[in-house]
Design a protein around this motif. Structure first.
Motif, PDB file in Angstrom:
ATOM      1  N   ILE A 266     -48.992  83.428 -91.277  1.00 14.43           N
ATOM      2  CA  ILE A 266     -47.851  84.123 -91.880  1.00 14.43           C
ATOM      3  C   ILE A 266     -46.695  83.148 -92.020  1.00 14.43           C
ATOM      4  CG2 ILE A 266     -47.060  84.971 -89.614  1.00 14.43           C
ATOM      5  CD1 ILE A 266     -46.079  87.509 -91.103  1.00 14.43           C
ATOM      6  N   ARG A 267     -46.047  83.154 -93.187  1.00 20.21           N
ATOM      7  CA  ARG A 267     -44.934  82.250 -93.459  1.00 20.21           C
ATOM      8  C   ARG A 267     -43.837  83.028 -94.197  1.00 20.21           C
ATOM      9  NH1 ARG A 267     -47.670  80.041 -90.416  1.00 20.21           N
ATOM     10  NH2 ARG A 267     -48.526  77.908 -90.459  1.00 20.21           N
ATOM     11  N   HIS A 268     -42.601  82.535 -94.081  1.00 21.35           N
ATOM     12  CA  HIS A 268     -41.443  83.220 -94.661  1.00 21.35           C
ATOM     13  C   HIS A 268     -40.607  82.218 -95.453  1.00 21.35           C
ATOM     14  CE1 HIS A 268     -42.434  86.272 -91.599  1.00 21.35           C
ATOM     15  NE2 HIS A 268     -42.491  85.251 -90.756  1.00 21.35           N
ATOM     16  N   SER A 269     -39.871  82.759 -96.435  1.00 16.50           N
ATOM     17  CA  SER A 269     -38.957  81.921 -97.202  1.00 16.50           C
ATOM     18  C   SER A 269     -38.019  82.812 -98.022  1.00 16.50           C
ATOM     19  CB  SER A 269     -39.732  80.988 -98.136  1.00 16.50           C
ATOM     20  OG  SER A 269     -38.862  80.133 -98.847  1.00 16.50           O
ATOM     21  N   MET A 270     -36.934  82.209 -98.489  1.00 16.08           N
ATOM     22  CA  MET A 270     -36.028  82.883 -99.417  1.00 16.08           C
ATOM     23  C   MET A 270     -36.438  82.498-100.832  1.00 16.08           C
ATOM     24  SD  MET A 270     -33.894  84.778 -97.734  1.00 16.08           S
ATOM     25  CE  MET A 270     -32.641  85.057 -98.985  1.00 16.08           C
ATOM     26  N   VAL A 271     -36.803  83.502-101.629  1.00 11.75           N
ATOM     27  CA  VAL A 271     -37.262  83.264-102.993  1.00 11.75           C
ATOM     28  C   VAL A 271     -36.448  84.130-103.935  1.00 11.75           C
ATOM     29  CG1 VAL A 271     -39.231  83.268-104.560  1.00 11.75           C
ATOM     30  CG2 VAL A 271     -39.587  82.836-102.114  1.00 11.75           C
ATOM     31  N   ALA A 272     -35.826  83.504-104.914  1.00 13.24           N
ATOM     32  CA  ALA A 272     -35.006  84.222-105.899  1.00 13.24           C
ATOM     33  C   ALA A 272     -33.974  85.117-105.210  1.00 13.24           C
ATOM     34  CB  ALA A 272     -35.891  85.033-106.837  1.00 13.24           C
ATOM     35  N   GLY A 273     -33.397  84.610-104.130  1.00 14.85           N
ATOM     36  CA  GLY A 273     -32.316  85.308-103.451  1.00 14.85           C
ATOM     37  C   GLY A 273     -32.740  86.439-102.537  1.00 14.85           C
ATOM     38  N   ARG A 274     -34.037  86.526-102.198  1.00 13.14           N
ATOM     39  CA  ARG A 274     -34.493  87.597-101.316  1.00 13.14           C
ATOM     40  C   ARG A 274     -35.513  87.020-100.328  1.00 13.14           C
ATOM     41  NH1 ARG A 274     -37.609  91.271-105.521  1.00 13.14           N
ATOM     42  NH2 ARG A 274     -36.241  90.158-106.954  1.00 13.14           N
ATOM     43  N   PRO A 275     -35.639  87.613 -99.121  1.00 13.84           N
ATOM     44  CA  PRO A 275     -36.659  87.157 -98.176  1.00 13.84           C
ATOM     45  C   PRO A 275     -38.046  87.592 -98.622  1.00 13.84           C
ATOM     46  CG  PRO A 275     -35.448  89.010 -97.262  1.00 13.84           C
ATOM     47  CD  PRO A 275     -34.755  88.652 -98.546  1.00 13.84           C
ATOM     48  N   VAL A 276     -38.993  86.654 -98.541  1.00 14.36           N
ATOM     49  CA  VAL A 276     -40.384  86.932 -98.908  1.00 14.36           C
ATOM     50  C   VAL A 276     -41.291  86.449 -97.781  1.00 14.36           C
ATOM     51  CG1 VAL A 276     -42.266  86.414-100.514  1.00 14.36           C
ATOM     52  CG2 VAL A 276     -39.944  86.779-101.392  1.00 14.36           C
ATOM     53  N   THR A 277     -42.209  87.301 -97.382  1.00 11.68           N
ATOM     54  CA  THR A 277     -43.216  86.965 -96.370  1.00 11.68           C
ATOM     55  C   THR A 277     -44.585  86.928 -97.030  1.00 11.68           C
ATOM     56  OG1 THR A 277     -41.965  87.940 -94.537  1.00 11.68           O
ATOM     57  CG2 THR A 277     -44.342  87.719 -94.247  1.00 11.68           C
ATOM     58  N   VAL A 278     -45.349  85.869 -96.749  1.00 11.10           N
ATOM     59  CA  VAL A 278     -46.694  85.723 -97.312  1.00 11.10           C
ATOM     60  C   VAL A 278     -47.678  85.499 -96.169  1.00 11.10           C
ATOM     61  CG1 VAL A 278     -48.212  84.342 -98.777  1.00 11.10           C
ATOM     62  CG2 VAL A 278     -45.852  84.783 -99.497  1.00 11.10           C
ATOM     63  N   VAL A 279     -48.760  86.267 -96.181  1.00  7.57           N
ATOM     64  CA  VAL A 279     -49.851  86.109 -95.213  1.00  7.57           C
ATOM     65  C   VAL A 279     -51.061  85.550 -95.945  1.00  7.57           C
ATOM     66  CG1 VAL A 279     -51.411  87.277 -93.611  1.00  7.57           C
ATOM     67  CG2 VAL A 279     -49.022  88.009 -93.787  1.00  7.57           C
ATOM     68  N   ASP A 280     -51.556  84.413 -95.463  1.00  7.48           N
ATOM     69  CA  ASP A 280     -52.767  83.814 -96.028  1.00  7.48           C
ATOM     70  C   ASP A 280     -53.947  84.157 -95.122  1.00  7.48           C
ATOM     71  OD1 ASP A 280     -54.453  82.407 -97.630  1.00  7.48           O
ATOM     72  OD2 ASP A 280     -53.825  80.416 -96.941  1.00  7.48           O
ATOM     73  N   SER A 281     -55.080  84.484 -95.696  1.00  8.25           N
ATOM     74  CA  SER A 281     -56.262  84.885 -94.929  1.00  8.25           C
ATOM     75  C   SER A 281     -57.433  83.957 -95.249  1.00  8.25           C
ATOM     76  CB  SER A 281     -56.644  86.332 -95.258  1.00  8.25           C
ATOM     77  OG  SER A 281     -56.975  86.451 -96.636  1.00  8.25           O
ATOM     78  N   PRO A 282     -58.429  83.876 -94.350  1.00  9.87           N
ATOM     79  CA  PRO A 282     -59.605  83.041 -94.637  1.00  9.87           C
ATOM     80  C   PRO A 282     -60.337  83.537 -95.874  1.00  9.87           C
ATOM     81  CG  PRO A 282     -59.538  83.668 -92.322  1.00  9.87           C
ATOM     82  CD  PRO A 282     -58.503  84.494 -93.020  1.00  9.87           C
ATOM     83  N   GLY A 283     -60.884  82.619 -96.630  1.00  9.45           N
ATOM     84  CA  GLY A 283     -61.639  82.996 -97.827  1.00  9.45           C
ATOM     85  C   GLY A 283     -63.122  83.112 -97.544  1.00  9.45           C
ATOM     86  N   TRP A 284     -63.815  83.816 -98.402  1.00  8.56           N
ATOM     87  CA  TRP A 284     -65.264  83.911 -98.335  1.00  8.56           C
ATOM     88  C   TRP A 284     -65.866  83.046 -99.424  1.00  8.56           C
ATOM     89  CZ3 TRP A 284     -62.124  88.060 -99.854  1.00  8.56           C
ATOM     90  CH2 TRP A 284     -62.161  88.400-101.201  1.00  8.56           C
ATOM     91  N   LEU A 285     -67.109  82.647 -99.256  1.00 11.17           N
ATOM     92  CA  LEU A 285     -67.781  81.908-100.319  1.00 11.17           C
ATOM     93  C   LEU A 285     -67.955  82.829-101.509  1.00 11.17           C
ATOM     94  CD1 LEU A 285     -70.404  79.850 -98.328  1.00 11.17           C
ATOM     95  CD2 LEU A 285     -68.387  78.997 -99.506  1.00 11.17           C
ATOM     96  N   TYR A 286     -67.509  82.394-102.672  1.00 12.46           N
ATOM     97  CA  TYR A 286     -67.303  83.280-103.819  1.00 12.46           C
ATOM     98  C   TYR A 286     -68.562  84.009-104.268  1.00 12.46           C
ATOM     99  CZ  TYR A 286     -69.708  80.309-107.134  1.00 12.46           C
ATOM    100  OH  TYR A 286     -70.678  79.622-107.808  1.00 12.46           O
ATOM    101  N   ASN A 287     -69.744  83.441-104.024  1.00 16.57           N
ATOM    102  CA  ASN A 287     -70.972  84.091-104.508  1.00 16.57           C
ATOM    103  C   ASN A 287     -71.792  84.670-103.368  1.00 16.57           C
ATOM    104  OD1 ASN A 287     -71.681  81.681-103.376  1.00 16.57           O
ATOM    105  ND2 ASN A 287     -72.960  80.975-105.064  1.00 16.57           N
ATOM    106  N   TYR A 288     -71.128  84.918-102.215  1.00 16.08           N
ATOM    107  CA  TYR A 288     -71.835  85.452-101.063  1.00 16.08           C
ATOM    108  C   TYR A 288     -71.443  86.898-100.807  1.00 16.08           C
ATOM    109  CZ  TYR A 288     -74.147  81.198 -99.692  1.00 16.08           C
ATOM    110  OH  TYR A 288     -74.982  80.116 -99.664  1.00 16.08           O
ATOM    111  N   THR A 289     -72.415  87.677-100.363  1.00 19.25           N
ATOM    112  CA  THR A 289     -72.171  89.076-100.083  1.00 19.25           C
ATOM    113  C   THR A 289     -71.410  89.218 -98.765  1.00 19.25           C
ATOM    114  OG1 THR A 289     -74.247  89.343 -98.868  1.00 19.25           O
ATOM    115  CG2 THR A 289     -74.303  89.686-101.254  1.00 19.25           C
ATOM    116  N   LEU A 290     -70.963  90.438 -98.502  1.00 21.28           N
ATOM    117  CA  LEU A 290     -70.263  90.705 -97.242  1.00 21.28           C
ATOM    118  C   LEU A 290     -71.176  90.452 -96.049  1.00 21.28           C
ATOM    119  CD1 LEU A 290     -67.673  91.793 -95.910  1.00 21.28           C
ATOM    120  CD2 LEU A 290     -68.638  94.089 -96.099  1.00 21.28           C
TER     121      LEU A 290
END
Length: 873
Positions: free
Chosen positions: A360-384
């Motif tokens: 989780i990371r935070h920043s001021m963007v276009a004059g407002r606070p924005v929080t972004v959460v990045d999650s692990p990716g899955w292999l694009y052609n693999y099933t759940l």
């Protein structure tokens, strides 16, 4: 009236004599040329032609053909050329557009960005009117189904941009490229987009940054069976173009080769079907119309939502966003673009997995606070089902990172490959980890906007059924980010506006996280951490106990036999290559699309003398996931034992960390080894591949969280396991560490390899000749002494290890490897000392190297490098 052929030829004798006079090299390919001429002639005159006219045409053709062979031709007044090429996974540029600029003598093609649309440029060059068509490239390591429909259409359209048709196709390949069977398959599939017979009009152009001789090219070709196959299809036609020279003769020579090829095939251009061209243009017009309608619908929807905001539906001042998507979809880079600073690690140069935990990371963007959460990716052609339990847990946990829940979920889709059926299935199944109303808060975020070129994202959406489904699922909400142009603030501001508009149309401002699920996930994480610690402690204690038992009992190493067993796509071949530090086993990559390409159902054996040891590695065939191993496969595993005569010292059960390990996988491994008897497990070790997938996680955490099947497999292997990354061939240390563990395992087995005749045999790896003279009484006494030493070791064992566990994928285990850092000395010295003294690994093993009691080393991991492409840059 029948006229003999010799009378017909006499009519054009002057032309023939002139041609023969010019051609001193003979007419080796003349029959083929005449055949091509005859076919073309019959096409032009289907109802026949007077014999004297036919003879005259034949004579003129023969004169032109011979003149072209000798290079004394007056050049053709017009040449039409189409450039085709693929893109390398390692980022090696083919210089296709630059090749067009060299041919035309001007910078008419943009080399600073990808060619997304076939473009024709014309120029007078060396007295000829030359037309060059530049086309979109495809990924050399992908089949055609992974190439976007837009690119496929543009490749098809290329031949209609130089009417009445091209004279030649130039297949542009960078000099010194590495080509495999996968590249061959990819080329074959993509050339099917064009009419049949493309190879007959193709010249392979090798591009080089420096001057390159024909001998260098021939050496490069000799090293690659695939390049040899390509040249065979092109009748051996090649040419070398240097990017950094002003020598015009290389272009003139290329023109002469094209003219000779055209003359050899009858003097006409490549056949183009006008009806097919009209149908293709109609398809492009329909697509453009549908794209325009989608764009209008999206704009109309946005105007309605903006009216709600203007009517008083105030958006939140602090926006919380969660990003989900496939691995290498540029997810982390998109987070940095949104936050307008480098908050998430992207590892452009290392090409390794970047996100393993939710961040989780935070920043001021276009004059407002924005929080972004990045999650692990899955292999694009693999099933759940293919995704590991650890990654599922982290993806689910992303929603809980910003309570009471995120305002928007950004589903990141990279534009670098097609959204085909397998990609669509992977997205659909992984989004099922959340509640159904997740789609009301989801926006499709397309990354790598530069890939579109002059095309619109709406055209891309309309060209693929899967994207149409996805966008409709998200209420026709989508946005494009160009991470290569991160300084463009407008693209981020527009994204935030679209999020506000979506919130204005929703009843709830945010997607509510499930409190019960959050508590459950937290408990699962804590349980996994405790279990990981217990696994680590057990392994470390066993390791130290065994080292105490066999202290001073370390005979010399001369031979080592290894059998690799695992399901398809587990990384067996890459593990074998990793051991030998070269690509000696054929790799099947991690691409499901190519899993049928490798149909080897027999064991493959390779031997090398490395590290001062004779090493034999046998790779057994793999089995398909969720299937029961066949009798044929079980027989092959039994056969692998005899291929390591007198028997293997280790069976490495290969398990990829990047994929889930299921109960069916465990049962398949047990079934394969069952005919060999229960004692085969004394020679087994789990070899985890794709260690880069862990990054900083300890392997024990993966074992603990993946579930009971993997834990049972590790336990049956007496808690022996090792982790490697499969493609750092120049780094021998993780491999030496693996060999040390095999050596220790063999020491525990009293220096004996595994055999199928019911008797353990002593081999050259531990020749303990002194034991042959021991009586049964002496053996019993020695065993009692060993038991006493074991009891002393247990008595001195602390309840809780006082040293930290191995946690990073880049760490080196000092208990098994000569010390590199100097923190923990070994009995032999550091690894740097080993290399400086030019000593063999066998010498280090034989002198008791790696007997430090600092750590067990069973959980150590090799350096984190993967051959997969990081498409963030």
């Amino acid at each position: 009236m029948f006229i003999p052929i010799h009378y017909r030829l006499l009519v054009s004798i002057d032309a023939i004599q002139e041609g023969l006079h010019l051609s001193k090299t003979g007419t080796q390919s003349l029959p083929r040329a005449f055949s091509s001429f005859s076919i073309q002639h019959r096409k032009q005159h289907p109802h026949g032609q007077p014999w004297w006219s036919e003879c005259k045409a034949l004579g003129v053709f023969f004169k032109q053909y011979c003149v072209c062979l000798t290079g004394q031709s007056h050049h053709s007044p017009e040449l039409r050329i189409v450039l085709i090429s693929g893109r390398d996974i390692n980022g090696i540029c083919s210089n296709k557009s630059a090749t067009g600029n060299i041919i035309l003598g001007k910078n008419v093609f943009d080399t600073n960005r990808r060619t997304a649309q076939s473009v024709a440029r014309q120029q007078e060059v060396h007295g000829r009117q030359v037309t060059v068509v530049d086309t979109p490239s495809w990924w050399w390591h992908y089949p055609r189904e992974n190439t976007s429909k837009l690119d496929q259409i543009e490749i098809q359209n290329s031949i209609y941009l130089c009417p009445p048709g091209p004279h030649a196709f130039l297949l542009v390949i960078p000099f010194d490229s590495s080509f495999s069977e996968i590249n061959k398959t990819s080329l074959q599939e993509h050339l099917k987009l064009l009419p049949e017979g493309v190879f007959d009009r193709t010249i392979v152009v090798f591009t080089a940054f420096t001057l390159c001789s024909d001998e260098n090219v021939e050496t490069d070709i000799r090293r690659s069976p695939v390049l040899q196959w390509i040249l065979q299809q092109c009748r051996g036609r090649t040419h070398v173009l240097c990017s950094y020279t002003q020598d015009s003769t290389q272009v003139i020579t290329l023109f002469k080769k094209i003219e000779a090829m055209v003359a050899e095939d009858g003097g006409s251009n490549f056949c183009v079907d006008a009806a097919s061209g009209n149908a293709l243009r109609e398809e492009m017009n329909v697509l453009a119309k549908a794209a325009s309608e989608r764009c209008d619908a999206a704009q109309t929807q946005r105007r309605k939502l903006k009216a709600l905001i203007e009517g008083g539906k105030t958006p939140p001042t602090h926006l919380k966003l969660v990003m989900v998507g496939a691995q290498w979809s540029a997810k982390s880079s998109a987070g940095n673009t949104i936050l307008r600073k480098q908050e998430f690690d992207v590892h452009h140069k290392r090409r390794t997995r970047t996100t393993q935990y939710c961040e989780i990371r935070h920043s001021m963007v276009a004059g407002r606070p924005v929080t972004v959460v990045d999650s692990p990716g899955w292999l694009y052609n693999y099933t759940l089902q293919d995704t590991s339990e650890m990654d599922k847990l982290e993806i689910q946990n992303s929603i809980n990172m910003c309570p009471p829940g995120p305002h928007a979920v950004l589903l990141v889709i990279g534009l670098t490959s097609a959204f085909n059926a397998s990609y669509q299935r992977a997205v659909q199944e992984h989004m099922s980890l959340f509640k159904d109303n997740i789609w009301k808060h989801t926006i499709v975020l397309f990354t790598r906007g530069d890939w579109l070129g002059v095309k619109t994202v709406e055209e891309r959406i309309e060209s693929e059924k899967g994207l149409q489904w996805l966008v409709e699922k998200c209420g026709n909400r989508y946005h494009v980010l160009d991470n290569m142009n991160s300084r463009d603030e407008r693209q981020v501001e527009e994204l935030l506006q679209k999020i506000e508009e979506m919130l204005a149309g929703n009843n709830n401002l945010y997607y509510e996280s499930d409190l019960h699920s959050e508590i459950k996930l937290k408990d699962m994480k804590e349980t996994g951490e405790k279990m990981a610690q217990r696994i680590r402690q057990t392994t470390e204690r066993q390791s130290r106990m065994l080292r105490e038992l066999f202290k001073g009992e370390r005979p010399p190493v001369t031979d080592m036999g290894i059998v690799l067993i695992g399901r398809k796509e587990s990384g067996k071949s890459m593990a074998g290559n990793r051991i030998f530090l070269t690509e000696i086993f054929e790799k099947a990559w991690l691409k499901k699309e190519f899993q049928d390409e490798r149909k080897n159902k027999k064991c493959v054996k390779h031997q090398e003398h490395l590290y001062g040891v004779n090493i034999t590695v046998v790779e057994a065939p793999g089995w398909d996931k969720d299937t029961t191993p066949s009798e044929e496969l079980i027989t092959e595993v039994q056969q692998s034992v005899s291929m390591c005569a007198p028997g293997p010292h280790a069976f490495l059960l290969v398990v990829p960390i990047s994929k889930a390990f299921t109960e069916k996988d465990y049962k398949a491994a047990v079934m394969l080894l069952m005919p060999l008897g229960e004692r085969v497990w004394r020679h087994c070790m789990v070899l985890f591949t794709w260690g880069d997938w862990l990054t900083s996680r300890p392997i024990e955490e993966h074992i603990a969280r993946e579930g009971k099947p993997l834990q049972l497999l590790v336990e049956r292997c007496w808690n022996r396991y090792h982790v490697i990354s499969c493609n750092r061939f120049t780094d021998p240390f993780p491999v030496i560490e693996l060999l040390q563990k095999i050596y220790d395992m063999t020491a525990r087995n009293k220096g004996q390899c595994f055999t199928t005749d019911g008797q353990q045999k002593k081999t050259q790896i531990l020749p303990w000749s002194a034991r042959k003279s021991l009586t049964e009484e002496e053996w019993n006494r020695r065993e009692e002494e060993l038991v006493d030493r074991m009891l002393k070791a247990i008595a001195n064992e602390p309840e809780v290890p006082t040293f930290p566990s191995v946690r990073t994928a880049g760490s080196i285990d000092p208990a098994y490897l000569p010390n590199m850092s100097g923190d923990v000395p070994s009995n032999f010295g550091g690894a740097s000392d080993l290399l400086r003294k030019n000593l063999h690994v066998s010498q280090w093993l034989n002198t008791g190297g790696g007997t430090s009691e600092a750590t067990s080393g069973f959980g150590s991991i090799g350096h984190p490098v993967s051959h997969l492409e990081d498409l963030d840059e």
